[in-house]
Every structure is written in C-alpha cells, then in structure tokens.
Design a protein around this motif. Structure first.
Motif: not given
Length: 205
Positions: A22-49
């Motif tokens: 899980l990472r920032i896709i574009g812009g000034t923070l592009r490529g920076r990794k996001l902190q993700y606990s793995g908790d299924i309750r968060t259900r993060p939107m996939k990078d491609r979407v």
C-alpha cells in the motif's frame, strides 16, 4: 456533467486479492509506503483503483479540502494531499487506526496539513458546514455492508454532502454491486465505473 474519458477502467481483481504494498500513487509523496495494520475492518481501496479514481478526479483536487469520511488507512486523503489538496480531514472511529493516520502524516512531513477526527462519520457529517467557497473533495468509502444495513443513513449523508459542497467540489462514493447508484440524489450526474468488486461513483458540483 460532461462524460469523462474512460481512462483506467480496468478490473481491480477479486475480493480475495490481498492488499500488498500500500503506497501513495502520484504527486509529491509518490512511492511513499502507507502504514497499514492489516486490520480487515479498514478494507483499503486497492492501489490500481485509487489510481483510476484520481485520474478521473483530475487537477481539481489541487487546492481543495479533502475529506476522508471512513478513513481507514487514510490512503485517499493522503493521496489527495500528495496531489496538491490544501488540507485533509480524516474521520475514523477506530482509535488505533486513527493514530496510524497521524503517524503516517508526520512521517511524510504533512502533519500540519491534516486533522484526524476520532469519531462517527454520520454524526460528524451532520454537523459539518463548508468554510467559504473552497471546493471539497469528499471520499465516502465505508464498509460495503453499510449500504445494506444503514442504507437510508448512507443516502441521507451522501445527499447532504452533495448539497452543501461549494461549486467545483467532487465526491467519490465506493460501494459494491449491491448498491444502486440510481438511488442517489441527482442520479443522472454520477459517473459510475466498475472495478470489481468495487463500484465507484464520482459527482462533480
């Protein structure tokens, strides 16, 4: 609203596809990794979407106030900051997850541009009032079951954001196939795209 070009409308993979890198896709923070606990309750939107969504939103994100209603990892709001949003507000009801968003923003050096609200998105939305004419970029990516179990609350909340947002604002709603986007206010103005299992609707004010 003029029909958007059908860019990046690709299948995002099945619901059993793991969320990795899980990472920032574009812009000034592009490529920076996001902190993700793995908790299924968060259900993060996939990078491609997420990449497809921001391609559709375009440059109007810059200078806006991004609001991430069911923030989870904070990926949507932080992506907006990376792409030039003036500030971002994150609403998250799970305290450890809210704290991860704060930590991530500090790590990226954007802590002064964000605020994290530990609370309920429905209650917070009911009290929100827009400040002046600054456009909003509103992200509504709740647990999909909310569209079934709390359907009327979801419809009312989305309608409120559509009506109160200043001219130039955009709203992104993520649901699954169980939700009928035709039931939304100004249904004909929503640009709806399929990224299985997600269905994305974008409204431009």
């Amino acid at each position: 609203m003029a029909k958007r070009k059908n860019r990046n409308e690709i299948a995002a993979g099945g619901s059993d596809e793991p969320v990795v890198g899980l990472r920032i896709i574009g812009g000034t923070l592009r490529g920076r990794k996001l902190q993700y606990s793995g908790d299924i309750r968060t259900r993060p939107m996939k990078d491609r979407v997420r990449e497809s969504v921001f391609n559709l939103l375009g440059p109007q994100v810059a200078g806006s106030h991004a609001i991430d209603l069911f923030a989870g990892t904070g990926a949507l709001g932080l992506e907006a900051i990376s792409r030039g949003a003036a500030k971002a507000t994150f609403i998250e009801r799970h305290l450890p997850t809210a704290n991860l968003i704060k930590a991530g923003a500090a790590q990226f050096g954007v802590a002064e541009k964000i605020s994290v609200v530990f609370g309920d998105a429905f209650l917070w939305s009911a009290k929100f009032s827009a400040e002046g004419e600054q456009p909003l970029t509103v992200f509504c990516s709740p647990p999909y079951d909310f569209y079934v179990e709390r359907r009327q609350e979801m419809l009312d909340m989305i309608a409120r954001w559509v009506e109160l947002s200043p001219t130039g604002s955009q709203m992104v709603v993520e649901a699954d196939e169980r939700f009928e986007f035709a039931s939304l206010v100004h249904a004909e103005r929503w640009d709806v795209r399929n990224y299985p299992p997600a269905v994305i609707g974008i409204f431009e004010k």
